[in-house]
Design an enzyme around this catalytic site. Structure first.
Site, mmCIF file in Angstrom:
data_model
loop_
_atom_site.group_PDB
_atom_site.id
_atom_site.type_symbol
_atom_site.label_atom_id
_atom_site.label_comp_id
_atom_site.label_asym_id
_atom_site.label_seq_id
_atom_site.Cartn_x
_atom_site.Cartn_y
_atom_site.Cartn_z
ATOM 1 N N GLU A 44 -40.467 -8.870 38.186
ATOM 2 C CA GLU A 44 -40.189 -9.422 36.857
ATOM 3 C C GLU A 44 -40.213 -10.955 36.890
ATOM 4 O O GLU A 44 -39.531 -11.588 37.690
ATOM 5 C CB GLU A 44 -38.787 -8.941 36.425
ATOM 6 C CG GLU A 44 -38.359 -9.424 35.046
ATOM 7 C CD GLU A 44 -37.061 -8.747 34.564
ATOM 8 O OE1 GLU A 44 -36.344 -8.142 35.399
ATOM 9 O OE2 GLU A 44 -36.790 -8.826 33.353
ATOM 10 N N LYS A 126 -41.500 -6.457 27.693
ATOM 11 C CA LYS A 126 -40.285 -5.666 27.917
ATOM 12 C C LYS A 126 -39.685 -5.181 26.591
ATOM 13 O O LYS A 126 -39.556 -5.960 25.651
ATOM 14 C CB LYS A 126 -39.293 -6.585 28.646
ATOM 15 C CG LYS A 126 -38.041 -5.954 29.174
ATOM 16 C CD LYS A 126 -37.258 -7.025 29.969
ATOM 17 C CE LYS A 126 -36.038 -6.484 30.661
ATOM 18 N NZ LYS A 126 -35.379 -7.521 31.495
ATOM 19 N N CYS A 162 -37.670 -3.585 34.281
ATOM 20 C CA CYS A 162 -36.220 -3.559 34.532
ATOM 21 C C CYS A 162 -35.399 -2.734 33.535
ATOM 22 O O CYS A 162 -35.384 -1.508 33.611
ATOM 23 C CB CYS A 162 -35.701 -4.996 34.622
ATOM 24 S SG CYS A 162 -34.230 -5.148 35.686
#
Lengths: 580, 580
Positions: A44, A126, A162
């Protein structure tokens, strides 16, 4: 079946160092290419470092990241690595129209790019933005809504970042619906002790829901209060561990996966799924490499490594090379010295013994013993002349006089720091910090506090662990046994010991764990069997110490809810937990 | 038409003081009843104080707020005030099932309750949770989704809380659909300078969209870095101002509204609207009172009042009564002393002149002059003996020696603070803080920094404003004219002036405004006409000073994006704006 050689680069990125991080990505991509990998992935926001916090709100920084990802794609191609698809986390921005209030505003997004043949061929933003604990992503990012699927060697790989897999629904369900064979998750997930193996449990569960293999790739390195621990994991659809990377060190985890060949056709594309074909044809069959599975450290050892890495990276990434700290002869400063010697080498550690008239002989001896054991640079500077200069003119008594001693030590350490260029380390531990048992601008002075999130009982465990490790490998134990065994004392007045002011540390730390990390109330603590008077004493000390804590230096975070940026309490508050 | 006598209580609540806030609400409700009000309202989270930050995550605190609202309802009834409907902001929690991850978890909510006849008769939970600047509400609250409409004297009043009207849609549209005659908005909206009159503009626009009158009720008081300024506003559906409360002081704004009688029937209730009838019958016609319209302060005067209130409440709400500060003879400490005298009275202000061998005669004279003008408690303590004690033994030179002087002053102030129980004030201004032009643990020492968000150019304006105000009312101007007119100097080496190290303050402050509050990049600053070298110097200083700023005491926030909790930048960062 289709084979895929996957390389997960668990690297140590530096926030803001776009050039350095791009160099690092090129280097590790070359290593991956040497292993014959079909796909290499970086964590990330590996290109920008993570977390960038409010840097994301600076247009020039977002522009620089967007430009850097294009330059990186071109550079990889120039390096002769254009054939190898590379997945990289970076900072981008959403198209106009995503902001609630201002339709013209283009909000930053936490993104992944797929680089191939010199270009960005796919992007993913994301979906789930964590906004709790240390995370403030709803503050700086706009969420994505689409899924990115890339076909590599005939295998369909879905991307996630994540928090996307910590929440129900979203990319995990979409990956299943899109028929992905692999869910590749880029993480910036900080270390936490005592979490058992939640990431593995989560990865296994999500792989089952996505009905495909799942690769969990994590950052390595210290960034202010966070320590990223690597420990990347690959599981199959049944949740079995296929490979695991080491903790706290950079590594390239290379694994051969046997996956179903894609049955998905671009015509099947459902809404919200962006499909990109990188290479259609499956790899010709080949002999698989043995899968790496790094052993995991024991619970105390992994905390020690987290503290070493957190300190090393704070020093290094801030462009410094040496540290200075006060050596009292006590256990806290001894442990910090040992961690510092492991982090930056004893030649770069400067210890100063600053005895007062209340310092015992054993304190001076133990400090000298520590210096000898570790080989750090050692000097002795008695504080009597400085303390007397203030006392003569100001007439301070009681706590004011006690604090004066600690502050004169702080002035000495900061003077040496300014004169010689060392970073000052604060040696206070979490139990002291939580209860306010420290002198602001005194022993709390410093640019970094390695034990900020380490309760006193764990300080002893870490000291014993480090000494045992040394003894097991035939080296000198760094910490004087006497520093471990003697009763702790601030030595700011004759005969003082910590337990004059605080409950026994076993009890104190147990209450702090429930009250601070567990956010439990007085009634729950008493129900858990703690003495009412002790509970009231501890919660009252903790509630009153907020301003002191707000002024404390950053330090590596090792627990779920530590003091510092991930716990935001009003300073001004009349709430008294003991009245609840 | 129906008449409604509305009372808006813009009060000063204290975070965590549920008992004290409840007393306050009873007191002001009694005042409202004396005016014959039909409805009285209190601001956002008036019962708990605002913002409670992570206190909302503590179960015992949420429980206490839920209990306190019930007790308050009963107590108001016992007070003989049960007939008067009271709208109060408080902390509650959502029913189970609202948490994304954990279905059993009951998340806290930012709520309003309507109290009548001893009971809570209606509840409303804030829809829009601000998560930017100083606000972290997505972190601690779950959003509400329903609208609450209460019928009072035949008039339908819809409720909303603060951010609900800053975002498009939501309660404003729902209020129009439900046919409300009045949209009552409870706010905890902190003061910001140079915002023109955005709240009035917003209130007028939303009243138009809701097609009804709108009452905007705001808190008063300081809470850590925030200063709530009151300035409550009532507008009609056409956006005309009907009434306005004063700035920075508690007040009961009582206004007679002429509104359409409700045409809404409970049977009409659309999904998501919770309707409660408190009193159906309209009030018999009566003669309206004159509407209050408090005059607004001028732009510099309102900043001054914000700083006074912010300091006064920080001292008072933290249970202290006196302050100590260093008086250098310069403008910053003179302004802080004037603010402190206005905030807590000169008898509670302790000024210490701490000359060194580099202090000029005018510095000592100006400090004494200030003391005489204001009547604060004054003493002189030369730092030479303390500085020499360190210099003799440590051999510090250059910046280390300069910092040593500032740190000896810090030790003296903290010693007096510990000995005598005063809160230490840091006197540094925002321009210094932004550029790191201060000594950590030296002049930055203190529990509160009144000028933390005040650029140097505004320091001068405030000093002139305060002196002019005194002169206009025939009082002694508190600030020595010489402190205002002389060139600023830290006096840490012979002949030093600030402009040896910093660009002229007019230029510096203009760049800081764009770079910090505006988040503009280097290219934009140069485009705006600033010299390239100056821009590079300033952005490089600002980027490097993050760690120092993180250690600075809280101080009243007066601008959109200040340093402190509302600006979160990595300490460790290699991003160099000057390379962008």
């Amino acid at each position: 079946m289709a084979q895929l050689r996957l390389a997960l680069a668990q690297v140590n990125a530096t926030v803001g160092d776009l050039g350095g991080n791009a160099e690092m990505i090129r280097l590790w991509t070359a290593k991956a290419a040497e292993t014959g990998a079909h796909l290499v992935a970086f964590p990330e926001m590996a290109l920008t470092g993570y977390p960038v916090e409010d840097l994301a709100l600076r247009t020039s920084f977002v522009d620089a990241s967007r430009e850097a990802i294009e330059v990186l794609a071109a550079d990889l191609d120039s390096d002769g690595l254009g054939e190898l698809p590379v997945v990289v986390g970076y900072l981008d921005r959403a198209a106009a129209g995503t902001s609630d209030g201002d339709p013209a505003r283009e909000l930053p997004q936490n993104c992944a790019a797929v680089l191939h043949h010199g270009a960005v061929v796919a992007r993913y933003a994301k979906h789930h933005l964590p906004t709790y604990g240390v995370f403030d992503e709803a503050r700086v990012f706009a969420p994505g809504h689409d899924l990115a699927v890339v076909r590599v060697r005939g295998v369909d790989v879905a991307l996630a970042i994540c928090e996307d897999i910590w929440q129900e629904g979203g990319p995990v369900s979409m990956a299943r619906e899109a028929g992905a064979e692999l869910l590749l998750v880029l993480n910036g997930s900080p270390y936490e002790r005592d979490k058992d193996d939640t990431r593995l449990e989560l990865a296994a569960r999500r792989a089952g829901q996505a009905e495909c293999a799942l690769a969990y790739l994590n950052l390595v390195g210290g960034q202010d209060e966070l320590v990223f621990d690597g420990d990347s994991i690959v599981v199959d659809a049944a949740g079995r561990v296929l490979a695991r990377g080491p903790q706290f060190v950079e590594d390239l985890v290379v694994l051969d996966l046997d996956l179903a060949e894609s049955t998905f056709h671009p015509a099947d594309v459902t809404e919200g799924v962006a499909f990109t074909s990188v290479t259609e044809e499956a790899a010709p069959p080949y002999a698989a490499r043995p899968a790496p599975e790094a052993p995991r450290l024991d619970p105390v050892g992994e905390v020690y490594q987290a503290l070493v890495l957190g300190l090393r990276d704070y020093v290094r990434k801030n462009g410094m090379s040496s540290v200075v700290l006060g050596l009292s002869g006590g256990i806290d400063s001894a442990l910090v010295a040992a961690i510092a010697c492991d982090a930056v080498g004893p030649a770069n550690v400067y210890g100063v013994s600053m005895p007062s008239e209340y310092s015992s002989d054993h304190s001076k001896d133990d400090a000298a013993d520590l210096a000898e054991r570790t080989g750090l640079n050692y000097r002795v500077q008695p504080i009597k002349p400085m303390v007397e200069a203030f006392l003569t003119h100001l007439g301070l008594t009681g706590v004011a006089e006690e604090n004066l001693q600690a502050r004169c030590r702080g002035v000495i350490l900061m003077g040496l720091s300014n004169q010689e260029g060392h970073l000052t380390l604060a040696t206070g531990n979490k139990s002291e910090l939580a209860t306010g048992y420290s002198t602001i601008y005194g022993d709390s002075v410093g640019g970094f506090a390695p034990l900020k999130d380490v309760p006193k009982t764990l300080v002893w465990q870490l000291a014993n662990w480090r000494n045992a490790e040394a003894e097991a490998s035939g080296e000198t134990a760094p910490i004087p046994p006497n520093s471990i065994s003697k009763p702790p004392s601030a030595e700011l007045r004759p005969g003082q010991v910590d337990q004059d002011s605080l409950p026994p540390y076993e009890k104190l730390d147990a209450i702090l764990e429930l009250y601070v990390a567990g956010a439990q109330g007085r009634a729950q603590l008493i129900e858990a069997g703690f003495d009412e008077a002790v509970v009231d004493k501890v919660v009252s000390l903790v509630d009153r110490a907020e301003w002191k804590r707000r002024q404390f230096a950053p330090g590596p975070k090792i627990s779920a809810l530590a003091f510092g940026r991930d716990r935001r309490l009003p300073i001004t508050s009349r709430w008294r937990e003991q009245d609840s």
